[in-house]
Enzyme design. Structure first.
Site, PDB file in Angstrom:
ATOM      1  N   LYS A  89       3.381  -1.949   0.282  1.00 54.71           N
ATOM      2  CA  LYS A  89       2.934  -0.868  -0.604  1.00 54.71           C
ATOM      3  C   LYS A  89       1.412  -0.837  -0.798  1.00 54.71           C
ATOM      4  O   LYS A  89       0.825   0.212  -1.001  1.00 54.71           O
ATOM      5  CB  LYS A  89       3.626  -0.973  -1.957  1.00 54.71           C
ATOM      6  CG  LYS A  89       5.079  -0.503  -1.912  1.00 54.71           C
ATOM      7  CD  LYS A  89       5.640  -0.312  -3.302  1.00 54.71           C
ATOM      8  CE  LYS A  89       7.021   0.319  -3.241  1.00 54.71           C
ATOM      9  NZ  LYS A  89       8.049  -0.644  -2.753  1.00 54.71           N
ATOM     10  N   GLU A 111       3.433   6.579 -11.104  1.00 55.28           N
ATOM     11  CA  GLU A 111       4.758   6.383 -11.687  1.00 55.28           C
ATOM     12  C   GLU A 111       5.392   5.205 -10.951  1.00 55.28           C
ATOM     13  O   GLU A 111       5.043   4.911  -9.808  1.00 55.28           O
ATOM     14  CB  GLU A 111       5.620   7.634 -11.518  1.00 55.28           C
ATOM     15  CG  GLU A 111       6.416   7.736 -10.213  1.00 55.28           C
ATOM     16  CD  GLU A 111       5.575   7.914  -8.967  1.00 55.28           C
ATOM     17  OE1 GLU A 111       4.469   8.484  -9.079  1.00 55.28           O
ATOM     18  OE2 GLU A 111       6.013   7.482  -7.892  1.00 55.28           O
ATOM     19  N   SER A 377       9.583  -5.460   5.375  1.00 54.19           N
ATOM     20  CA  SER A 377       8.744  -4.747   4.404  1.00 54.19           C
ATOM     21  C   SER A 377       8.255  -5.591   3.235  1.00 54.19           C
ATOM     22  O   SER A 377       7.196  -5.328   2.684  1.00 54.19           O
ATOM     23  CB  SER A 377       9.496  -3.521   3.867  1.00 54.19           C
ATOM     24  OG  SER A 377      10.717  -3.896   3.283  1.00 54.19           O
TER      25      SER A 377
HETATM   26  C1  PLP Z   1       9.309  -0.203  -2.300  1.00 57.72           C
HETATM   27  C2  PLP Z   1       9.884  -1.000  -1.216  1.00 57.72           C
HETATM   28  C3  PLP Z   1      10.675  -0.417  -0.197  1.00 57.72           C
HETATM   29  C4  PLP Z   1      11.092   1.026  -0.216  1.00 57.72           C
HETATM   30  O1  PLP Z   1      10.050   1.946  -0.191  1.00 57.72           O
HETATM   31  P1  PLP Z   1       9.691   2.791   1.121  1.00 57.72           P
HETATM   32  O2  PLP Z   1       8.737   3.807   0.645  1.00 57.72           O
HETATM   33  O3  PLP Z   1      10.970   3.368   1.637  1.00 57.72           O
HETATM   34  O4  PLP Z   1       9.094   1.836   2.086  1.00 57.72           O
HETATM   35  C5  PLP Z   1      11.128  -1.230   0.829  1.00 57.72           C
HETATM   36  N1  PLP Z   1      10.842  -2.550   0.863  1.00 57.72           N
HETATM   37  C6  PLP Z   1      10.102  -3.145  -0.097  1.00 57.72           C
HETATM   38  C7  PLP Z   1       9.842  -4.601   0.001  1.00 57.72           C
HETATM   39  C8  PLP Z   1       9.594  -2.399  -1.164  1.00 57.72           C
HETATM   40  O5  PLP Z   1       8.871  -2.998  -2.114  1.00 57.72           O
END
Ligand code: PLP
Length: 393
Positions: A89, A111, A377
């Site tokens: 993020k 938000e 992610s």
């Molecule tokens: C917020 C988050 C997501 C989902 O958000 P996307 O905008 O779909 O990427 C996925 N994995 C993690 C670790 C997150 O913090």
């Protein structure tokens, strides 16, 4: 076929900017300036320097040997979990805070639902010394106390949204109201590839560093820049958009999007937006969203807070509709199993969002020589309590 945004802000039939008239000047300022600013060499230098020295990029592309052996294919993990703050993020919030500075903004609003985007925003505001206001549903504030504490430590003001279901959509309404009332000095940092044009494209561009690095790293690892498949979990869709970005228009690269089936697609408790969604408008964008027959947005459910979103970004709606993307839904149970499995096989504890992407191998088979890149992610530290309760650790 071209999968990038068109001049009017659409991906096929999805996207656009469906906003109240009062918000038009703010969004129009962004729309007319974002490309010019973000493609200037000054901006690029600042962005690259912070990604390197502050975020810790490039993140490794790691060949997961034991995980690959188990599923009889070649699996690489793109380690976004190693970014500062523990997930992808921050790539977007760094980009947007720099853009806000170039636009002369003095105040940042955001938000947040689970609090992850709120923390990533509060982080870059501290970095730049800008005022930070985060809107968060009152219920989410209670559920996500550690992230609220992080935001406060980072100097942000967290304002509870007390209307409606007191969750993400109500926090979003409050943020939009704030932006309407503060049109000149405030930038609104949206946390995924959602919202009115130009947000989905802008956020995808900031996250596209992920696939840019994958290309370079695969040349070193495999002698070719394109994988056979790139896999990512989809909440709003930003980590996926970044992982797909430089492969979107190359039909040789398969795109796999993994959504949360929660307790099962037909259980009424899921967040499998593309499969269950119908065309509608959410956060100023025309896209697929989960709704009742009379068009009310339904509350989504997933064990992972980051996938718990009733819509999906317009790029992903388009990938789904055109068949360019292969969409797979994974239940809470399968995701939790996969998270534990990766921990034991590779010594990497993934965020539960990511665990959904890791869980596809039980049913989706690949050839032995296929190169499959999974976007890891985020890291699982924030989810430890959920893992502890689930597995009675
Ligand atoms: C917020 C988050 C997501 C989902 O958000 P996307 O905008 O779909 O990427 C996925 N994995 C993690 C670790 C997150 O913090």
């Amino acid at each position: 076929m071209n999968y990038n945004v068109d001049a009017k802000g659409y991906y096929g039939e999805f996207g656009g900017a469906y906003i109240p008239e009062m918000l038009y000047p703010n969004v129009e300022e962004l729309r007319t300036k974002y490309i010019e600013i973000t493609s200037s060499s000054k901006f690029k230098e600042e962005f690259d320097a912070l990604l390197k020295s502050y975020v810790g990029r490039p993140t490794p592309l790691y060949y997961a040997k034991r995980f690959s052996e188990k599923y009889n294919t070649k699996i690489y993990l793109k380690r976004e979990d190693l970014c500062h703050t523990g997930a992808h993020k921050v790539n977007n919030t760094i980009g947007q805070i720099l853009l806000a500075q170039h636009l002369g903004k003095k105040r940042i609003i955001a938000e947040t639902g689970a609090g992850q985007h709120g923390v990533a925003t509060a982080t870059v505001c501290a970095l730049m010394g800008l005022e930070c206001i985060v809107y968060m549903g009152e219920i989410d504030i209670k559920r996500q106390a550690p992230n609220v504490a992080r935001m406060k430590m980072l100097g942000a003001t967290v304002i509870p949204a007390t209307s409606g279901s007191m969750t993400l959509k109500d926090a979003t309404n409050e943020a939009i109201r704030d932006w309407i009332n503060n049109p000149t000095d405030t930038h609104y940092i949206i946390g995924s590839v959602v919202g009115p044009h130009p947000y989905p494209d802008m956020v995808a561009r900031f996250q596209s560093i992920i696939s840019e690095e994958i290309k370079q790293q695969l040349i070193e690892e495999e002698g070719r820049e394109n994988p056979d498949f790139v896999v990512a979990c989809v909440g709003g869709g930003s980590n996926a958009a970044g992982a797909y970005y430089h492969f979107l228009n190359n039909p040789d690269v398969g795109i796999i999007a993994v959504e949360a089936a929660g307790k099962g697609i037909d259980s009424g408790k899921s967040a499998a937006t593309s499969v269950l969604g119908k065309m509608g408008i959410i956060h100023g964008s025309k896209t697929l969203l989960m709704q009742t027959p009379d068009g009310q947005i339904t509350e989504p459910y997933s064990i992972s807070a980051g996938l718990d979103y009733p819509g999906v970004g317009p790029l992903h709606a388009h990938l789904f509709k055109t068949g360019r993307g292969e969409f797979i839904s994974i239940t809470d149970e399968a995701a939790m199993r996969a998270g534990l499995e990766l921990s034991k096989l590779e010594g990497i504890i993934p965020a539960i969002e990511t665990s959904h992407a890791l869980a596809i191998f039980e049913n989706r088979k690949f050839d032995k020589d296929d190169v499959v890149v999974i976007n890891l992610s985020g890291r699982g530290d924030k989810d430890l309590n959920t893992y502890i309760e689930y597995f009675e650790l």
